[in-house]
Write a protein that holds these residues in place. Structure first.
Motif, mmCIF file in Angstrom:
data_model
loop_
_atom_site.group_PDB
_atom_site.id
_atom_site.type_symbol
_atom_site.label_atom_id
_atom_site.label_comp_id
_atom_site.label_asym_id
_atom_site.label_seq_id
_atom_site.Cartn_x
_atom_site.Cartn_y
_atom_site.Cartn_z
ATOM 1 N N GLU A 66 0.858 -1.187 0.000
ATOM 2 C CA GLU A 66 0.000 0.000 0.000
ATOM 3 C C GLU A 66 0.888 1.228 0.000
ATOM 4 O OE1 GLU A 66 -2.888 0.088 3.226
ATOM 5 O OE2 GLU A 66 -3.463 2.128 2.615
ATOM 6 N N GLU A 67 0.394 2.308 -0.616
ATOM 7 C CA GLU A 67 1.204 3.527 -0.626
ATOM 8 C C GLU A 67 0.297 4.744 -0.516
ATOM 9 O OE1 GLU A 67 4.024 3.660 -3.790
ATOM 10 O OE2 GLU A 67 4.913 5.532 -3.044
ATOM 11 N N THR A 68 0.661 5.675 0.352
ATOM 12 C CA THR A 68 -0.056 6.949 0.443
ATOM 13 C C THR A 68 0.989 8.061 0.325
ATOM 14 O OG1 THR A 68 0.219 7.267 2.816
ATOM 15 C CG2 THR A 68 -1.665 5.915 2.128
ATOM 16 N N ASP A 69 0.564 9.310 0.554
ATOM 17 C CA ASP A 69 1.520 10.432 0.490
ATOM 18 C C ASP A 69 2.530 10.347 1.616
ATOM 19 O OD1 ASP A 69 0.196 11.355 -1.626
ATOM 20 O OD2 ASP A 69 -0.887 12.970 -0.562
ATOM 21 N N THR A 70 2.137 9.713 2.734
ATOM 22 C CA THR A 70 3.013 9.741 3.906
ATOM 23 C C THR A 70 3.741 8.426 4.188
ATOM 24 O OG1 THR A 70 1.102 9.244 5.284
ATOM 25 C CG2 THR A 70 1.748 11.568 5.127
ATOM 26 N N PHE A 71 3.148 7.319 3.784
ATOM 27 C CA PHE A 71 3.817 6.051 4.102
ATOM 28 C C PHE A 71 3.735 5.039 2.977
ATOM 29 C CE2 PHE A 71 -0.531 5.360 5.799
ATOM 30 C CZ PHE A 71 -0.859 4.175 5.154
ATOM 31 N N THR A 72 4.589 4.033 3.069
ATOM 32 C CA THR A 72 4.540 2.883 2.163
ATOM 33 C C THR A 72 4.543 1.618 3.017
ATOM 34 O OG1 THR A 72 5.864 4.106 0.545
ATOM 35 C CG2 THR A 72 5.703 1.726 0.226
ATOM 36 N N ASP A 73 3.569 0.742 2.782
ATOM 37 C CA ASP A 73 3.580 -0.554 3.458
ATOM 38 C C ASP A 73 4.280 -1.549 2.537
ATOM 39 O OD1 ASP A 73 2.164 0.516 5.520
ATOM 40 O OD2 ASP A 73 0.258 -0.469 5.043
ATOM 41 N N ILE A 74 5.293 -2.191 3.072
ATOM 42 C CA ILE A 74 6.022 -3.164 2.253
ATOM 43 C C ILE A 74 5.856 -4.546 2.859
ATOM 44 C CG2 ILE A 74 8.273 -3.846 1.331
ATOM 45 C CD1 ILE A 74 9.057 -1.019 1.156
ATOM 46 N N GLN A 75 5.546 -5.496 1.968
ATOM 47 C CA GLN A 75 5.434 -6.885 2.420
ATOM 48 C C GLN A 75 6.719 -7.623 2.040
ATOM 49 O OE1 GLN A 75 2.901 -9.782 0.326
ATOM 50 N NE2 GLN A 75 1.969 -10.212 2.298
ATOM 51 N N PHE A 76 7.398 -8.119 3.072
ATOM 52 C CA PHE A 76 8.648 -8.861 2.883
ATOM 53 C C PHE A 76 8.374 -10.342 3.112
ATOM 54 C CE2 PHE A 76 9.726 -4.693 4.662
ATOM 55 C CZ PHE A 76 10.720 -4.247 3.816
ATOM 56 N N MET A 77 8.860 -11.190 2.224
ATOM 57 C CA MET A 77 8.751 -12.630 2.495
ATOM 58 C C MET A 77 9.724 -12.980 3.615
ATOM 59 S SD MET A 77 6.307 -13.684 0.685
ATOM 60 C CE MET A 77 6.359 -15.473 0.578
ATOM 61 N N SER A 78 9.340 -13.978 4.417
ATOM 62 C CA SER A 78 10.023 -14.204 5.696
ATOM 63 C C SER A 78 11.451 -14.719 5.580
ATOM 64 C CB SER A 78 9.204 -15.168 6.547
ATOM 65 O OG SER A 78 8.979 -16.365 5.826
ATOM 66 N N LEU A 92 5.470 -4.171 6.878
ATOM 67 C CA LEU A 92 5.921 -3.069 7.732
ATOM 68 C C LEU A 92 5.508 -1.742 7.110
ATOM 69 C CD1 LEU A 92 9.586 -4.272 8.471
ATOM 70 C CD2 LEU A 92 7.491 -4.821 9.729
ATOM 71 N N ARG A 93 5.203 -0.756 7.975
ATOM 72 C CA ARG A 93 4.843 0.583 7.495
ATOM 73 C C ARG A 93 6.051 1.506 7.613
ATOM 74 N NH1 ARG A 93 -0.925 2.704 8.590
ATOM 75 N NH2 ARG A 93 -1.120 1.057 7.040
ATOM 76 N N LEU A 94 6.556 1.952 6.467
ATOM 77 C CA LEU A 94 7.722 2.832 6.439
ATOM 78 C C LEU A 94 7.294 4.250 6.070
ATOM 79 C CD1 LEU A 94 9.999 0.975 7.145
ATOM 80 C CD2 LEU A 94 8.728 -0.231 5.397
ATOM 81 N N GLN A 95 7.928 5.216 6.705
ATOM 82 C CA GLN A 95 7.503 6.606 6.545
ATOM 83 C C GLN A 95 8.286 7.323 5.440
ATOM 84 O OE1 GLN A 95 4.874 7.762 8.174
ATOM 85 N NE2 GLN A 95 4.692 5.817 9.286
ATOM 86 N N LYS A 96 7.545 8.126 4.643
ATOM 87 C CA LYS A 96 8.203 8.877 3.563
ATOM 88 C C LYS A 96 8.891 10.124 4.091
ATOM 89 C CE LYS A 96 5.483 7.295 -0.304
ATOM 90 N NZ LYS A 96 4.514 7.632 -1.349
ATOM 91 N N LYS A 97 8.344 10.682 5.200
ATOM 92 C CA LYS A 97 9.016 11.836 5.822
ATOM 93 C C LYS A 97 9.336 11.448 7.264
ATOM 94 C CE LYS A 97 6.459 15.033 2.973
ATOM 95 N NZ LYS A 97 5.016 14.849 2.813
ATOM 96 N N PRO A 98 10.325 10.620 7.428
ATOM 97 C CA PRO A 98 10.556 10.019 8.753
ATOM 98 C C PRO A 98 11.082 10.998 9.785
ATOM 99 C CG PRO A 98 12.259 9.373 7.198
ATOM 100 C CD PRO A 98 11.265 10.142 6.420
ATOM 101 N N ALA A 99 10.679 10.749 11.036
ATOM 102 C CA ALA A 99 11.272 11.470 12.173
ATOM 103 C C ALA A 99 12.486 10.654 12.586
ATOM 104 C CB ALA A 99 10.256 11.527 13.301
ATOM 105 N N PHE A 100 13.653 11.298 12.640
ATOM 106 C CA PHE A 100 14.857 10.543 12.969
ATOM 107 C C PHE A 100 14.910 10.256 14.464
ATOM 108 C CE2 PHE A 100 16.515 13.161 9.263
ATOM 109 C CZ PHE A 100 16.165 12.184 8.348
ATOM 110 N N ASN A 101 15.286 9.053 14.791
ATOM 111 C CA ASN A 101 15.369 8.627 16.183
ATOM 112 C C ASN A 101 16.843 8.562 16.587
ATOM 113 O OD1 ASN A 101 15.308 7.289 18.590
ATOM 114 N ND2 ASN A 101 13.936 5.651 17.928
#
Ligand code: EPU
Length: 337
Positions: free
Chosen positions: A78-90, A183-192
Motif C-alpha cells: 500500500e502507498e499513500t503520500d506519507t507512508f509505504t507498506d512493504i510486504q517482505f517474504m520471511s 511493515l509501514r515505512l515513513q516517507k518523511k521520517p522522524a529521525f530517532n
C-alpha cells in the motif's frame, strides 16, 4: 522436496555449533512449504524452522525435520503520500531489507541496521536496538499453522509484542510458520537519534548531518565496535534479556551499588544484564574455546569448535552468580535447541 539426512547444521547457525539434524530441507516458495508441511504431518515428524540461525544455541542432535526458510520477495502492499507498506517474504535477510528501505528513503527501521537474522524471525522476538523496536513499524504478518496447514493473518495487537517477546514465543503459538511480514515505512521520517552513541557518531563522523543513510551507517559502526561479527566469532547476539525488577528491589540494590545503571520502564526498573554480568567478573572470561565477550558481556562467544552444551553450562553459571549477588534471575534470550 529434497530431504537430506544427518545433515550438519554448522553452516546454518551463527554460533557455529556443529550439530546435525536427522532430516533437513530447504523451502524456496509456498508450494514447497506446503509439500514439506504435508510430509511432516503424514510422517508425524516434528519440524523446526530455521531462518538466519542467529538466535539459537544447538546443544544436541536435532531429532526432527529442520526446514530452512528461503522464501524470498519484496512487494509494496500500500502507498499513500506519507507512508509505504512493504510486504517482505520471511526468508529475506533482515539487514538487506533495512538497506533496501534506507536506499528508497523510507524510514522506520534504520536503527535496526545490522541485526542478524531473517524477516520471519524479527516479529517472533520483537527485535529492538538503539531506541527502536519492530513493533513500532509492524502492520501485519501471515503465517501457516504447521499442523492444520491453515493460513492466518495477525495484526500487531494479536501478536502481543513485548520486550523481546510475542505470542510466537509461547507454547500455544509455536506451531506457526511465518510466511510474510508487512511493515509501514515513513516517507518523511522522524529521525530517532536519542541514543547517546548515535549522536556521538553522527557528530564525529558525519558532521552532525541527519539522514536515514547516516543513521543506518552510524548504527552499523556502533554495532561493529561493540558486538562480535558472527562471520568471524560464533555468537547469537545478546544471550540474556535485560531484567526488569520491582522499584523497591532496584532501590535496595542502589543503596548497595550506587553506580548501578537503571532505566524506568512500564512495569518496573530495567537493569542492564551486561552490567550485572560484568560485576560478577565474567566480562572477557574465556574457558578454552568459548567464553564471554570482552566488550559486551551480554554476548557469549564460540571461539572455535565449542560444544553448545558447554556454552549452555556457562550461561547457567552466569545466571547462578547474578542470582546470588543481586537476587535477579536472568532470562535467556537465545533459544536452546
Ligand atoms: N554495560 C556494562 N558493561 C559493558 C557493556 C554495557 O555495564 O561491558 C551497561 C552500561 O551501563 C550500558 C548498558 O549496559 O549503558 C547498556 O549497554 P548497551 O547500550 O550496549 O545495550 P544492552 O542493553 O546491553 C541492548 C540489546 C541489544 C541492542 C542494544 C542497543 C537486549 C537484550 N540487548 O543491549 O540487542 O543492540 O541494547 O540498543 O535488550 C540483541 O538482542 O542481540 C542485541 C545485541
Amino acid at each position: 522436496m529434497n530431504i537430506q539426512y544427518n545433515k550438519s547444521l554448522l553452516a546454518y547457525n551463527t554460533f557455529h555449533i556443529d550439530e546435525t539434524a536427522s532430516e533437513f530441507t530447504i523451502v524456496k516458495d509456498e508450494h514447497q512449504l506446503f509439500e514439506v508441511l504435508r510430509y511432516a504431518h503424514e510422517q508425524q515428524q516434528e519440524i523446526k524452522i530455521m531462518g538466519g540461525g542467529s538466535n539459537i544455541l544447538l546443544t544436541q542432535k536435532a531429532d526432527c525435520l529442520i526446514v530452512l526458510n528461503q522464501l524470498k520477495g519484496i512487494v509494496t502492499a500500500e502507498e499513500t503520500d506519507t507512508f509505504t507498506d512493504i510486504q517482505f517474504m520471511s526468508g529475506e535477510n533482515w539487514h538487506q531489507c533495512v538497506r533496501y528501505c534506507v536506499e528508497k528513503n523510507l524510514g522506520g527501521i534504520e536503527n535496526l541496521s545490522l541485526i542478524p537474522g531473517s524477516i520471519g524471525a524479527a516479529p517472533i522476538q520483537n527485535i529492538g536496538a538503539y531506541g527502536a523496536e519492530l513493533k513500532d513499524v509492524f502492520v501485519s504478518l501471515t503465517a501457516i499453522h504447521t499442523k492444520t496447514l491453515q493460513k492466518h493473518q495477525f495484526n500487531g495487537t494479536q501478536c502481543a509484542f513485548g520486550y523481546r517477546d510475542s505470542i510466537f514465543k509461547h507454547a500455544e503459538h509455536r506451531h506457526y510458520f511465518i510466511v510474510s511480514v508487512t511493515l509501514r515505512l515513513q516517507k518523511k521520517p522522524a529521525f530517532n537519534t536519542d541514543y547517546g552513541d548515535i549522536q556521538q557518531v553522527l557528530k564525529e563522523d558525519f558532521n552532525d548531518q541527519r539522514s536515514l543513510q547516516h543513521i543506518s551507517d552510524a548504527v552499523i559502526k556502533i554495532r561493529r565496535s561493540k558486538l562480535p561479527d558472527p562471520e568471524v566469532t560464533g555468537n547469537a547476539g545478546s544471550f540474556f534479556k535485560n531484567p526488569v525488577v520491582a522499584e523497591a528491589h532496584a532501590r535496595q540494590l542502589r543503596q548497595l551499588f550506587s553506580e548501578m545503571p537503571s532505566y524506568p520502564v512500564d512495569n518496573g526498573v530495567k537493569i542492564p544484564a551486561a552490567w550485572l554480568i560484568e560485576q560478577c567478573g565474567w566480562k572477557g572470561y574465556q574457558a578454552g574455546n568459548f567464553g564471554v565477550h570482552s566488550r559486551q558481556p551480554l554476548v557469549l562467544v564460540n571461539y572455535a569448535d565449542a560444544k553448545g552444551a558447554d556454552i549452555l553450562e556457562l550461561s547457567n553459571k552466569i545466571i547462578t552468580s547474578v542470582q546470588q549477588r543481586f537476587n535477579i534471575l536472568l532470562e535467556r534470550e537465545v533459544n536452546i535447541w
